[in-house]
Design a protein around this motif. Sequence first.
Motif, PDB file in Angstrom:
ATOM      1  N   CYS A  49      65.220  17.193  69.351  1.00 17.30           N
ATOM      2  CA  CYS A  49      63.937  17.042  68.647  1.00 17.30           C
ATOM      3  C   CYS A  49      63.195  15.799  69.137  1.00 17.30           C
ATOM      4  O   CYS A  49      62.130  15.474  68.619  1.00 17.30           O
ATOM      5  CB  CYS A  49      64.188  16.952  67.143  1.00 17.30           C
ATOM      6  SG  CYS A  49      65.129  18.342  66.501  1.00 17.30           S
ATOM      7  N   ILE A  72      57.585  19.629  73.999  1.00 11.30           N
ATOM      8  CA  ILE A  72      57.343  20.957  73.416  1.00 11.30           C
ATOM      9  C   ILE A  72      55.865  21.244  73.629  1.00 11.30           C
ATOM     10  O   ILE A  72      55.007  20.495  73.149  1.00 11.30           O
ATOM     11  CB  ILE A  72      57.731  20.999  71.918  1.00 11.30           C
ATOM     12  CG1 ILE A  72      59.238  20.743  71.761  1.00 11.30           C
ATOM     13  CG2 ILE A  72      57.353  22.353  71.309  1.00 11.30           C
ATOM     14  CD1 ILE A  72      59.751  20.747  70.326  1.00 11.30           C
ATOM     15  N   LEU A 128      61.271  15.374  62.130  1.00 17.08           N
ATOM     16  CA  LEU A 128      62.645  14.881  62.215  1.00 17.08           C
ATOM     17  C   LEU A 128      62.836  13.827  61.119  1.00 17.08           C
ATOM     18  O   LEU A 128      62.139  12.814  61.084  1.00 17.08           O
ATOM     19  CB  LEU A 128      62.887  14.278  63.606  1.00 17.08           C
ATOM     20  CG  LEU A 128      64.320  13.905  63.936  1.00 17.08           C
ATOM     21  CD1 LEU A 128      65.237  15.128  63.895  1.00 17.08           C
ATOM     22  CD2 LEU A 128      64.387  13.239  65.311  1.00 17.08           C
ATOM     23  N   PRO A 135      58.889  26.190  63.906  1.00 16.82           N
ATOM     24  CA  PRO A 135      58.467  26.907  65.112  1.00 16.82           C
ATOM     25  C   PRO A 135      59.565  27.815  65.657  1.00 16.82           C
ATOM     26  O   PRO A 135      60.756  27.485  65.608  1.00 16.82           O
ATOM     27  CB  PRO A 135      58.152  25.773  66.100  1.00 16.82           C
ATOM     28  CG  PRO A 135      57.845  24.590  65.239  1.00 16.82           C
ATOM     29  CD  PRO A 135      58.730  24.731  64.031  1.00 16.82           C
ATOM     30  N   CYS A 189      62.059  26.389  68.072  1.00 12.21           N
ATOM     31  CA  CYS A 189      63.147  25.605  67.480  1.00 12.21           C
ATOM     32  C   CYS A 189      64.214  26.536  66.894  1.00 12.21           C
ATOM     33  O   CYS A 189      65.410  26.286  67.028  1.00 12.21           O
ATOM     34  CB  CYS A 189      62.610  24.699  66.387  1.00 12.21           C
ATOM     35  SG  CYS A 189      61.331  23.566  66.960  1.00 12.21           S
TER      36      CYS A 189
HETATM   37  S1  SF4 Z   1      60.406  21.289  63.985  1.00  9.69           S
HETATM   38 FE1  SF4 Z   1      61.713  21.659  65.766  1.00  9.69          FE
HETATM   39  S2  SF4 Z   1      61.516  19.796  67.031  1.00  9.69           S
HETATM   40 FE2  SF4 Z   1      60.748  19.333  64.969  1.00  9.69          FE
HETATM   41  S3  SF4 Z   1      62.496  18.437  63.870  1.00  9.69           S
HETATM   42 FE3  SF4 Z   1      62.453  20.627  63.440  1.00  9.69          FE
HETATM   43  S4  SF4 Z   1      63.817  21.553  64.965  1.00  9.69           S
HETATM   44 FE4  SF4 Z   1      63.273  19.510  65.695  1.00  9.69          FE
END
Ligand code: SF4
Length: 83
Positions: free
Chosen positions: A11, A16, A36, A51, A54
């Motif tokens: 993350c 991205i 995060l 997303p 992810c």
């Molecule tokens: S949205 Fe995706 S990149 Fe962001 S913290 Fe959650 S898993 Fe990680």
Amino acid sequence: MECRSNCGACCIAPSISGPLPGMPKGKAAGEPCLHLLEDLRCALFGKPERPAVCARFQPAADVCGSSRDNAIWLISELEAATA
Ligand code: SF4
Ligand code: SF4
């Protein structure tokens, strides 16, 4: 492999390119995702707004490595190789 606790490397280290909630242009490599949490878990985990990129990502030894630092290094290397 199982996702390790207190990691969050995936993350932070990768870029991205698609939009994330609150980050319409995605994120740059090395930039922590807005979602995060302080304990390095995803605030959107299990929510529909998480997303798809992810949700699709699965822990794997060649990306996650043997430690958080190792994962940051491995993902950064992959990022540079595919930039
Ligand atoms: S949205 Fe995706 S990149 Fe962001 S913290 Fe959650 S898993 Fe990680
Ligand atoms: S890099 Fe791997 S172990 Fe670390 S948080 Fe992401 S999926 Fe989990």
